[in-house]
Motif scaffolding. Structure first.
Motif, mmCIF file in Angstrom:
data_model
loop_
_atom_site.group_PDB
_atom_site.id
_atom_site.type_symbol
_atom_site.label_atom_id
_atom_site.label_comp_id
_atom_site.label_asym_id
_atom_site.label_seq_id
_atom_site.Cartn_x
_atom_site.Cartn_y
_atom_site.Cartn_z
ATOM 1 N N HIS A 162 0.862 -1.189 0.000
ATOM 2 C CA HIS A 162 0.000 0.000 0.000
ATOM 3 C C HIS A 162 0.892 1.230 0.000
ATOM 4 C CE1 HIS A 162 -3.023 2.971 0.859
ATOM 5 N NE2 HIS A 162 -2.288 3.402 1.871
ATOM 6 N N VAL A 163 0.541 2.233 -0.812
ATOM 7 C CA VAL A 163 1.323 3.463 -0.940
ATOM 8 C C VAL A 163 0.472 4.657 -0.522
ATOM 9 C CG1 VAL A 163 2.663 4.944 -2.493
ATOM 10 C CG2 VAL A 163 2.624 2.459 -2.860
ATOM 11 N N ASN A 164 1.015 5.484 0.366
ATOM 12 C CA ASN A 164 0.431 6.787 0.694
ATOM 13 C C ASN A 164 1.279 7.869 0.048
ATOM 14 O OD1 ASN A 164 -1.643 5.894 2.332
ATOM 15 N ND2 ASN A 164 -1.023 7.061 4.125
ATOM 16 N N SER A 165 0.665 8.748 -0.743
ATOM 17 C CA SER A 165 1.375 9.876 -1.344
ATOM 18 C C SER A 165 0.862 11.177 -0.741
ATOM 19 C CB SER A 165 1.163 9.895 -2.861
ATOM 20 O OG SER A 165 1.727 11.066 -3.428
ATOM 21 N N VAL A 166 1.777 11.959 -0.167
ATOM 22 C CA VAL A 166 1.421 13.219 0.479
ATOM 23 C C VAL A 166 1.914 14.419 -0.330
ATOM 24 C CG1 VAL A 166 1.561 14.529 2.647
ATOM 25 C CG2 VAL A 166 1.615 12.044 2.706
ATOM 26 N N ILE A 212 2.588 3.544 -11.027
ATOM 27 C CA ILE A 212 2.128 3.018 -9.738
ATOM 28 C C ILE A 212 0.607 3.028 -9.686
ATOM 29 C CG2 ILE A 212 2.100 3.426 -7.238
ATOM 30 C CD1 ILE A 212 4.963 4.413 -7.484
ATOM 31 N N ALA A 213 -0.006 4.102 -10.155
ATOM 32 C CA ALA A 213 -1.463 4.170 -10.196
ATOM 33 C C ALA A 213 -2.038 3.140 -11.162
ATOM 34 C CB ALA A 213 -1.914 5.573 -10.581
ATOM 35 N N LEU A 214 -1.379 2.950 -12.302
ATOM 36 C CA LEU A 214 -1.851 1.980 -13.276
ATOM 37 C C LEU A 214 -1.743 0.550 -12.746
ATOM 38 C CD1 LEU A 214 -0.343 3.552 -16.509
ATOM 39 C CD2 LEU A 214 -2.763 3.475 -15.864
ATOM 40 N N LYS A 215 -0.767 0.319 -11.884
ATOM 41 C CA LYS A 215 -0.582 -1.006 -11.298
ATOM 42 C C LYS A 215 -1.576 -1.284 -10.184
ATOM 43 C CE LYS A 215 2.928 -3.832 -8.935
ATOM 44 N NZ LYS A 215 4.356 -3.899 -8.506
ATOM 45 N N ALA A 216 -2.078 -0.245 -9.538
ATOM 46 C CA ALA A 216 -2.896 -0.407 -8.332
ATOM 47 C C ALA A 216 -4.274 -0.976 -8.644
ATOM 48 C CB ALA A 216 -3.035 0.932 -7.620
ATOM 49 N N ALA A 217 -4.735 -1.873 -7.765
ATOM 50 C CA ALA A 217 -6.100 -2.397 -7.880
ATOM 51 C C ALA A 217 -7.112 -1.374 -7.397
ATOM 52 C CB ALA A 217 -6.222 -3.683 -7.063
ATOM 53 N N MET A 218 -6.677 -0.471 -6.533
ATOM 54 C CA MET A 218 -7.549 0.604 -6.058
ATOM 55 C C MET A 218 -6.718 1.847 -5.832
ATOM 56 S SD MET A 218 -10.018 0.912 -2.699
ATOM 57 C CE MET A 218 -11.325 -0.027 -3.476
ATOM 58 N N VAL A 219 -7.232 2.985 -6.314
ATOM 59 C CA VAL A 219 -6.640 4.295 -6.049
ATOM 60 C C VAL A 219 -7.719 5.139 -5.383
ATOM 61 C CG1 VAL A 219 -5.506 6.328 -7.018
ATOM 62 C CG2 VAL A 219 -5.203 4.089 -8.116
ATOM 63 N N ALA A 220 -7.394 5.715 -4.243
ATOM 64 C CA ALA A 220 -8.383 6.490 -3.490
ATOM 65 C C ALA A 220 -7.804 7.838 -3.096
ATOM 66 C CB ALA A 220 -8.833 5.728 -2.245
ATOM 67 N N THR A 221 -8.699 8.752 -2.799
ATOM 68 C CA THR A 221 -8.319 10.053 -2.265
ATOM 69 C C THR A 221 -9.340 10.450 -1.215
ATOM 70 O OG1 THR A 221 -7.799 12.365 -2.807
ATOM 71 C CG2 THR A 221 -9.609 11.347 -4.019
ATOM 72 N N ASP A 222 -8.965 11.406 -0.376
ATOM 73 C CA ASP A 222 -9.901 11.887 0.640
ATOM 74 C C ASP A 222 -10.820 12.974 0.095
ATOM 75 O OD1 ASP A 222 -7.412 13.242 0.485
ATOM 76 O OD2 ASP A 222 -7.805 14.299 2.341
ATOM 77 N N SER A 223 -10.461 13.585 -1.027
ATOM 78 C CA SER A 223 -11.292 14.655 -1.581
ATOM 79 C C SER A 223 -11.182 14.682 -3.099
ATOM 80 C CB SER A 223 -10.889 16.019 -1.007
ATOM 81 O OG SER A 223 -11.676 17.048 -1.564
ATOM 82 N N GLU A 241 -5.411 -9.517 -1.072
ATOM 83 C CA GLU A 241 -4.198 -9.361 -0.267
ATOM 84 C C GLU A 241 -2.947 -9.133 -1.123
ATOM 85 O OE1 GLU A 241 -3.617 -9.217 3.095
ATOM 86 O OE2 GLU A 241 -5.768 -9.043 3.327
ATOM 87 N N GLY A 242 -2.952 -9.628 -2.351
ATOM 88 C CA GLY A 242 -1.760 -9.477 -3.185
ATOM 89 C C GLY A 242 -1.818 -8.301 -4.133
ATOM 90 N N GLU A 243 -2.820 -7.427 -3.964
ATOM 91 C CA GLU A 243 -3.005 -6.321 -4.899
ATOM 92 C C GLU A 243 -2.522 -5.001 -4.304
ATOM 93 O OE1 GLU A 243 -6.720 -7.427 -7.672
ATOM 94 O OE2 GLU A 243 -7.271 -7.053 -5.581
ATOM 95 N N THR A 244 -1.862 -4.209 -5.129
ATOM 96 C CA THR A 244 -1.349 -2.907 -4.709
ATOM 97 C C THR A 244 -2.493 -1.904 -4.553
ATOM 98 O OG1 THR A 244 0.725 -3.298 -5.872
ATOM 99 C CG2 THR A 244 0.187 -1.002 -5.380
ATOM 100 N N THR A 245 -2.388 -1.042 -3.551
ATOM 101 C CA THR A 245 -3.346 0.046 -3.381
ATOM 102 C C THR A 245 -2.584 1.363 -3.246
ATOM 103 O OG1 THR A 245 -3.433 -0.327 -0.983
ATOM 104 C CG2 THR A 245 -5.143 -1.371 -2.324
ATOM 105 N N LEU A 246 -3.240 2.445 -3.625
ATOM 106 C CA LEU A 246 -2.613 3.765 -3.599
ATOM 107 C C LEU A 246 -3.587 4.780 -3.021
ATOM 108 C CD1 LEU A 246 -0.549 5.998 -4.423
ATOM 109 C CD2 LEU A 246 -1.567 5.920 -6.726
ATOM 110 N N PHE A 247 -3.094 5.581 -2.083
ATOM 111 C CA PHE A 247 -3.886 6.684 -1.539
ATOM 112 C C PHE A 247 -3.194 7.995 -1.867
ATOM 113 C CE2 PHE A 247 -4.692 9.732 1.945
ATOM 114 C CZ PHE A 247 -6.047 9.944 1.701
ATOM 115 N N CYS A 248 -3.937 8.904 -2.485
ATOM 116 C CA CYS A 248 -3.429 10.231 -2.835
ATOM 117 C C CYS A 248 -4.065 11.255 -1.899
ATOM 118 C CB CYS A 248 -3.765 10.564 -4.288
ATOM 119 S SG CYS A 248 -3.014 9.455 -5.491
ATOM 120 N N SER A 249 -3.298 11.750 -0.961
ATOM 121 C CA SER A 249 -3.820 12.705 0.011
ATOM 122 C C SER A 249 -4.030 14.057 -0.651
ATOM 123 C CB SER A 249 -2.842 12.835 1.180
ATOM 124 O OG SER A 249 -3.320 13.730 2.151
ATOM 125 N N ALA A 250 -5.266 14.569 -0.563
ATOM 126 C CA ALA A 250 -5.588 15.864 -1.159
ATOM 127 C C ALA A 250 -5.878 16.928 -0.107
ATOM 128 C CB ALA A 250 -6.779 15.727 -2.105
#
Length: 322
Positions: A211-215, A229-240, A279-288
């Motif tokens: 899991h990756v957090n980007s600030v 990294i985003a293209l590889k991720a099974a889920m990309v999320a943001t707070d806003s 469990e084996g999938e990459t996730t990415l969070f982009c803090s906004a």
């Protein structure tokens, strides 16, 4: 009325309280009760800007408030957060100083780690060694049972200082590394908290299921993470999602929006401690920087401080100094 500064926040379990407050703000957003318009910047002739966010919630215990901070050149980044009760119109308190913004952002990152990383995640890589890196790591240590941390910073002296300071604070082994690739190798959680406008890590370096957090920066003009990294991720999320569409330059994923749909952190299903994807999938969070969260955090800290004073106890909780 309570007025809190950095000295008071340093003596409180501020991050644990902030994580609770962010969870409450996200629940309000999911219920359609959060007031959170994108931030507004007022420029001052090339010297920087004053930036304002207004936010709060409706419903039970409705809150309203604002945050103002500056982007002027200087060694400090002071801000003001004010909190009102909508029911009474009372100004409940004000928080001033440098710390609250980083604590709030760290708490948002902690909630993302709680909801998006594997429950067994225990090894962390930190890229960056500033205040945001410190608060992100502290939040990670609250929501996951960490065993080891590896850190890389372009400034080797600051990297070593970070490892010593945060290792003592969190009572964790923290190892300074000589490259970002070495730090990231095998990490369950990767925290990127830099001011770099070019990518600092590559997708190929990540272990399956990381899991990756980007600030840091995340517009098409400059971004600390590569698009792969985003293209590889099974889920990309943001707070806003609203904030990602309100940057001066387009969000760095805007050209790949069809391939990289953004999830809203407030809408993620499942328990608060379980990863919502395989469990084996990459996730990415982009803090906004979800507006309103700073009001919830300030309100939680003000209430805790007031409760302790009214109970006749000391207003200190022990040492929590950064």
């Amino acid at each position: 009325m309570i007025v809190l500064g950095d000295e008071q926040l340093a003596a409180m379990p501020a991050m644990a309280l902030a994580i609770e407050a962010v969870e409450e703000a996200l629940a309000a957003k999911a219920a359609g009760l959060l007031i959170a318009p994108p931030r507004h910047a007022v420029p001052f002739a090339g010297a920087g800007s004053l930036v304002f966010t207004v936010g709060g919630s409706m419903g039970e215990r409705a809150l309203a408030g604002f945050r103002a901070y500056e982007t002027f050149a200087g060694s400090r980044q002071d801000q003001v957060v004010a909190v009102w009760s909508i029911a009474t119109g009372r100004l409940e308190g004000v928080v001033v100083g440098e710390q609250l913004g980083a604590i709030r952002t760290g708490a948002i990152g902690g909630v993302a780690i709680r909801r998006m990383s594997a429950g067994s995640a225990a090894n962390v890589a930190v890229i960056g060694s500033g205040l945001q890196a410190r608060t992100q790591l502290e939040a990670a240590s609250i929501v996951r049972p960490l065993r080891q941390v590896r850190v890389f910073s372009r400034n080797s002296e600051r990297c070593r200082a970070f490892a010593a300071r945060m290792g003592a604070r969190l009572k964790l082994p923290i190892l300074p590394e000589s490259s970002a690739r070495e730090a990231v190798a095998g990490a369950d959680i990767v925290i990127c908290a830099t001011d770099s406008r070019v990518p600092v890590i590559e997708a190929a370096w990540l272990k399956p299921g990381a899991h990756v957090n980007s600030v840091g920066p995340k517009t098409v003009d400059g971004h600390e993470l590569d698009l792969d990294i985003a293209l590889k991720a099974a889920m990309v999320a943001t707070d806003s999602i609203e904030q990602t569409t309100a940057y001066d330059a387009p969000f760095f994923l805007s050209k790949a929006a069809a391939a990289v749909p953004l999830a809203d952190l407030s809408a993620l299903a499942g328990s608060s401690s379980a990863r919502p994807v395989g469990e084996g999938e990459t996730t990415l969070f982009c803090s906004a920087g979800l507006a309103g969260t700073e009001v919830f955090v300030a309100a939680k800290l003000i209430a805790a401080y007031r409760d302790r004073l009214e109970a006749g106890r000391s207003n200190t909780w022990g040492s929590h100094l950064f």
